[in-house]
Design an enzyme around this catalytic site. Structure first.
Site, PDB file in Angstrom:
ATOM      1  N   ASP A 274      39.755  40.003  32.413  1.00  0.00           N
ATOM      2  CA  ASP A 274      40.639  40.319  33.554  1.00  0.00           C
ATOM      3  C   ASP A 274      42.109  40.062  33.196  1.00  0.00           C
ATOM      4  O   ASP A 274      42.921  39.756  34.058  1.00  0.00           O
ATOM      5  CB  ASP A 274      40.251  39.458  34.768  1.00  0.00           C
TER       6      ASP A 274
ATOM      7  N   ASN B 293      39.531  48.765  34.034  1.00  0.00           N
ATOM      8  CA  ASN B 293      38.686  47.931  34.878  1.00  0.00           C
ATOM      9  C   ASN B 293      39.367  47.744  36.224  1.00  0.00           C
ATOM     10  O   ASN B 293      40.597  47.813  36.336  1.00  0.00           O
ATOM     11  CB  ASN B 293      38.435  46.556  34.235  1.00  0.00           C
TER      12      ASN B 293
HETATM   13  C1  GRF Z   1      33.823  45.565  43.467  1.00  0.00           C
HETATM   14  O1  GRF Z   1      34.326  44.591  44.348  1.00  0.00           O
HETATM   15  C2  GRF Z   1      34.728  45.678  42.274  1.00  0.00           C
HETATM   16  O2  GRF Z   1      36.044  45.269  42.531  1.00  0.00           O
HETATM   17  C3  GRF Z   1      34.125  44.742  41.297  1.00  0.00           C
HETATM   18  O3  GRF Z   1      32.730  44.880  41.476  1.00  0.00           O
HETATM   19  C4  GRF Z   1      32.500  45.087  42.886  1.00  0.00           C
HETATM   20  C5  GRF Z   1      31.384  46.075  43.100  1.00  0.00           C
HETATM   21  O4  GRF Z   1      31.838  47.326  42.662  1.00  0.00           O
HETATM   22  N1  GRF Z   1      34.530  45.079  39.955  1.00  0.00           N
HETATM   23  P1  GRF Z   1      30.929  48.664  42.855  1.00  0.00           P
HETATM   24  O5  GRF Z   1      30.633  48.789  44.336  1.00  0.00           O
HETATM   25  O6  GRF Z   1      29.639  48.450  42.077  1.00  0.00           O
HETATM   26  O7  GRF Z   1      31.788  49.780  42.352  1.00  0.00           O
END
Ligand code: GRF
Length: 202
Positions: free
Chosen positions: A144, A106
């Site tokens: 997390d 993740n």
């Molecule tokens: C990102 O900030 C990531 O860190 C978090 O979800 C947000 C959107 O991610 N997990 P993405 O653009 O859908 O990959």
């Protein structure tokens, strides 16, 4: 290596992985994309890259367990070596995560263990942090909380808004995730008794 990517939204981290694979930087292929939400940009990105995608809409299940049962069944049908959560916004029970420990990653937009959970950029700004960043970790039952594999930091300027900070962090995400996935696919990243080992070092 066979990679399955789980998304919930824009899929920009998934796109970064697609691009890195195109460049030959990752010894793997994304064999499937699963979204818990229909009609998100990430699904269009998958289609554009000719990657099969499945929507498993959590709102159509009565409860977390039936949703997670369908999710793991679908994941297992792809026979992945690695499952990548990329902007996937569902909390996963330990029963779901347990079989995948050591092969599920993740990305979280903070310098873990700081700011687990949501609104990380706002919290960093509210605390007047001078540094913020992103972490990639193995997924365990603790939200997390799995062992951190790698981090990137960004400088926080006084003038930064939540939006600006998020953009700074996302730029780093799109570099860090492909690097970590590449190491996993080259067997340079492993998980042993709850610790992450990169090139043999915990
Ligand atoms: C990102 O900030 C990531 O860190 C978090 O979800 C947000 C959107 O991610 N997990 P993405 O653009 O859908 O990959």
């Amino acid at each position: 290596k066979r990679i399955v990517v789980l998304i919930s939204g824009s899929g920009s981290n998934m796109q970064a992985l697609i691009d890195a694979i195109e460049l030959g930087a990752i010894n793997g292929q994304i064999v499937g994309v699963i979204s818990n939400k229909p009609d998100v940009q990430g699904l269009a990105r998958a289609a554009h890259a000719n990657i099969p995608s499945v929507v498993i809409d959590h709102r159509q299940f009565d409860g977390r367990e039936p949703f997670e049962a369908e999710l793991s069944k679908t994941i297992d049908e792809f026979k992945p070596d690695l499952i990548v959560l990329a902007g996937f916004m569902r909390i996963l029970n330990s029963e779901f995560v347990q079989p995948y420990e050591g092969k599920m990653l993740n990305i979280h937009p903070s310098l873990l263990p700081k700011y687990k959970g949501l609104h990380t950029h706002r919290r960093a700004l509210e605390n007047g942090d001078k540094e913020h960043g992103v972490s990639v970790h193995f997924v365990t039952a603790e939200l997390d909380g799995g062992p951190v594999i790698a981090q990137r930091t960004v400088k926080v300027e006084d003038s930064d808004t939540e939006q600006i900070l998020q953009q700074k962090v996302q730029r780093q995400e799109h570099q860090l995730y492909p690097e970590v996935v590449a190491r996993f696919c080259n067997d340079r990243l492993s998980y042993q008794n709850g610790k992450a080992y990169l090139d043999g070092k915990p």
